[in-house]
Design an enzyme around this catalytic site. Sequence first.
Site, PDB file in Angstrom:
ATOM      1  N   HIS A 102       0.819  -1.210   0.000  1.00 28.15           N
ATOM      2  CA  HIS A 102       0.000   0.000   0.000  1.00 28.15           C
ATOM      3  C   HIS A 102       0.858   1.268   0.000  1.00 28.15           C
ATOM      4  O   HIS A 102       1.928   1.322   0.603  1.00 28.15           O
ATOM      5  CB  HIS A 102      -0.947   0.022   1.192  1.00 28.15           C
ATOM      6  CG  HIS A 102      -1.978   1.110   1.084  1.00 28.15           C
ATOM      7  ND1 HIS A 102      -2.971   1.088   0.126  1.00 28.15           N
ATOM      8  CD2 HIS A 102      -2.158   2.271   1.773  1.00 28.15           C
ATOM      9  CE1 HIS A 102      -3.715   2.178   0.243  1.00 28.15           C
ATOM     10  NE2 HIS A 102      -3.234   2.910   1.223  1.00 28.15           N
ATOM     11  N   GLU A 150      -4.763   9.886   1.966  1.00 24.97           N
ATOM     12  CA  GLU A 150      -5.071   8.499   1.640  1.00 24.97           C
ATOM     13  C   GLU A 150      -6.041   8.480   0.448  1.00 24.97           C
ATOM     14  O   GLU A 150      -7.147   9.003   0.549  1.00 24.97           O
ATOM     15  CB  GLU A 150      -5.707   7.813   2.846  1.00 24.97           C
ATOM     16  CG  GLU A 150      -6.328   6.460   2.565  1.00 24.97           C
ATOM     17  CD  GLU A 150      -5.362   5.513   1.882  1.00 24.97           C
ATOM     18  OE1 GLU A 150      -5.742   4.990   0.819  1.00 24.97           O
ATOM     19  OE2 GLU A 150      -4.236   5.298   2.379  1.00 24.97           O
ATOM     20  N   SER A 155     -10.894   0.667  -7.207  1.00 26.25           N
ATOM     21  CA  SER A 155     -10.233  -0.576  -7.598  1.00 26.25           C
ATOM     22  C   SER A 155      -9.200  -0.956  -6.542  1.00 26.25           C
ATOM     23  O   SER A 155      -8.828  -0.145  -5.693  1.00 26.25           O
ATOM     24  CB  SER A 155      -9.588  -0.430  -8.980  1.00 26.25           C
ATOM     25  OG  SER A 155      -8.744   0.703  -9.023  1.00 26.25           O
ATOM     26  N   CYS A 166      -3.423   2.239  -5.520  1.00 24.36           N
ATOM     27  CA  CYS A 166      -2.957   3.192  -4.510  1.00 24.36           C
ATOM     28  C   CYS A 166      -1.636   3.839  -4.914  1.00 24.36           C
ATOM     29  O   CYS A 166      -1.403   5.024  -4.634  1.00 24.36           O
ATOM     30  CB  CYS A 166      -2.818   2.516  -3.148  1.00 24.36           C
ATOM     31  SG  CYS A 166      -1.767   1.037  -3.168  1.00 24.36           S
ATOM     32  N   TYR A 178       2.059  19.408  -5.567  1.00 27.55           N
ATOM     33  CA  TYR A 178       3.074  20.391  -5.968  1.00 27.55           C
ATOM     34  C   TYR A 178       2.471  21.468  -6.866  1.00 27.55           C
ATOM     35  O   TYR A 178       2.646  22.667  -6.620  1.00 27.55           O
ATOM     36  CB  TYR A 178       4.218  19.692  -6.693  1.00 27.55           C
ATOM     37  CG  TYR A 178       5.161  20.660  -7.373  1.00 27.55           C
ATOM     38  CD1 TYR A 178       5.976  21.510  -6.621  1.00 27.55           C
ATOM     39  CD2 TYR A 178       5.215  20.754  -8.758  1.00 27.55           C
ATOM     40  CE1 TYR A 178       6.825  22.416  -7.236  1.00 27.55           C
ATOM     41  CE2 TYR A 178       6.066  21.649  -9.384  1.00 27.55           C
ATOM     42  CZ  TYR A 178       6.864  22.481  -8.620  1.00 27.55           C
ATOM     43  OH  TYR A 178       7.693  23.381  -9.230  1.00 27.55           O
ATOM     44  N   ILE A 179       1.749  21.061  -7.884  1.00 27.49           N
ATOM     45  CA  ILE A 179       1.192  22.016  -8.848  1.00 27.49           C
ATOM     46  C   ILE A 179       0.203  22.963  -8.176  1.00 27.49           C
ATOM     47  O   ILE A 179       0.164  24.158  -8.476  1.00 27.49           O
ATOM     48  CB  ILE A 179       0.525  21.254 -10.008  1.00 27.49           C
ATOM     49  CG1 ILE A 179       1.597  20.511 -10.828  1.00 27.49           C
ATOM     50  CG2 ILE A 179      -0.260  22.206 -10.911  1.00 27.49           C
ATOM     51  CD1 ILE A 179       1.030  19.510 -11.816  1.00 27.49           C
ATOM     52  N   LYS A 237      -9.754  14.482 -10.497  1.00 27.04           N
ATOM     53  CA  LYS A 237      -9.782  14.096 -11.909  1.00 27.04           C
ATOM     54  C   LYS A 237      -9.866  12.586 -12.105  1.00 27.04           C
ATOM     55  O   LYS A 237     -10.461  12.118 -13.068  1.00 27.04           O
ATOM     56  CB  LYS A 237      -8.538  14.633 -12.625  1.00 27.04           C
ATOM     57  CG  LYS A 237      -8.564  16.115 -12.900  1.00 27.04           C
ATOM     58  CD  LYS A 237      -7.228  16.621 -13.399  1.00 27.04           C
ATOM     59  CE  LYS A 237      -6.807  15.979 -14.695  1.00 27.04           C
ATOM     60  NZ  LYS A 237      -5.539  16.546 -15.227  1.00 27.04           N
ATOM     61  N   GLY A 279     -15.486   6.588  -8.808  1.00 31.37           N
ATOM     62  CA  GLY A 279     -16.919   6.396  -8.664  1.00 31.37           C
ATOM     63  C   GLY A 279     -17.714   7.670  -8.912  1.00 31.37           C
ATOM     64  O   GLY A 279     -17.353   8.740  -8.419  1.00 31.37           O
ATOM     65  N   GLY A 320     -22.138  -3.654 -13.307  1.00 28.98           N
ATOM     66  CA  GLY A 320     -23.342  -2.838 -13.242  1.00 28.98           C
ATOM     67  C   GLY A 320     -23.144  -1.444 -12.693  1.00 28.98           C
ATOM     68  O   GLY A 320     -24.105  -0.698 -12.538  1.00 28.98           O
ATOM     69  N   LYS A 321     -21.896  -1.062 -12.406  1.00 29.52           N
ATOM     70  CA  LYS A 321     -21.615   0.256 -11.844  1.00 29.52           C
ATOM     71  C   LYS A 321     -20.769   1.083 -12.809  1.00 29.52           C
ATOM     72  O   LYS A 321     -19.927   0.550 -13.531  1.00 29.52           O
ATOM     73  CB  LYS A 321     -20.883   0.126 -10.506  1.00 29.52           C
ATOM     74  CG  LYS A 321     -21.687  -0.569  -9.421  1.00 29.52           C
ATOM     75  CD  LYS A 321     -20.886  -0.651  -8.124  1.00 29.52           C
ATOM     76  CE  LYS A 321     -21.678  -1.345  -7.027  1.00 29.52           C
ATOM     77  NZ  LYS A 321     -20.902  -1.425  -5.757  1.00 29.52           N
TER      78      LYS A 321
END
EC number: 2.3.1.-
Length: 288
Positions: free
Chosen positions: A109, A128, A168, A172, A184-185, A224, A228, A267-268
């Site tokens: 992770h 996170e 998904s 990560c 940073y940007i 961006k 979901g 289905g999503k």
Amino acid sequence: MIGPISQINISGGLSEKETSSLISNEELKNIITQLETDISDGSWFHKNYSRMDVEVMPALVIQANNKYPEMNLNLVTSPLDLSIEIKNVIENGVRSSRFIINMGEGGIHFSVIDYKHINGKTSLILFEPANFNSMGPAMLAIRTKTAIERYQLPDCHFSMVEMDIQRSSSECGIFSFALAKKLYIERDSLLKIHEDNIKGILSDGENPLPHDKLDPYLPVTFYKHTQGKKRLNEYLNTNPQGVGTVVNKKNETIVNRFDNNKSIVDGKELSVSVHKKRIAEYKTLLKV
């Protein structure tokens, strides 16, 4: 073969030639071809890319630092090493930096930490990409918090915030890398969240800030790659000004962008954007 992550100099500043030595062009081309095939045949959501991102991450970090020297991006392979890395940036007079942190001990992770030094005070915020209800994020957060507290950094203020934009199972790493670049940007937009962290307003230092409390602090560009549609709508309900904001060079709004990257999985409606982001970032490592 890509070198083991523990054997790679990951503090940045390597040349393009040294960067290319971390991974062969041929291997990288094969990886990219497979990633593109996974998107084409719809298998991307059920594939696990975690180990691959762990191996490629050092090269991505070096590439980012070569492109943006002031980004000060660091890859920390274990929370045990984090405090000394932070101490080093403080002692070197660095005012702003980012740390992509890995679970360590064979874990996969990733999260990302934004660091700012303001008026002699240190602000550290762990972002996170998923949420803290899962074992990986929870364990990494605990290990990170424990490591920082154990070292007793002077006048250090640490908070954990969850974005909850990942759906998904294995993204990560690429989420954390994309967020590091965005931190940073968009650094000028993050002054308030760091000031509130130092004041103790952001969190109590013990419990993570939930995503609905985080949303008002962040520009729409941070979302961006939200996977979901429901989560994206939650952000836009809190930040309606983001609905019409153009978020990229294609002149897309955040909603346009989601629709243009939409895929139906079980289905999503889910966005494949972050998987395309992985391919785009991997391609930057290819040498002519």
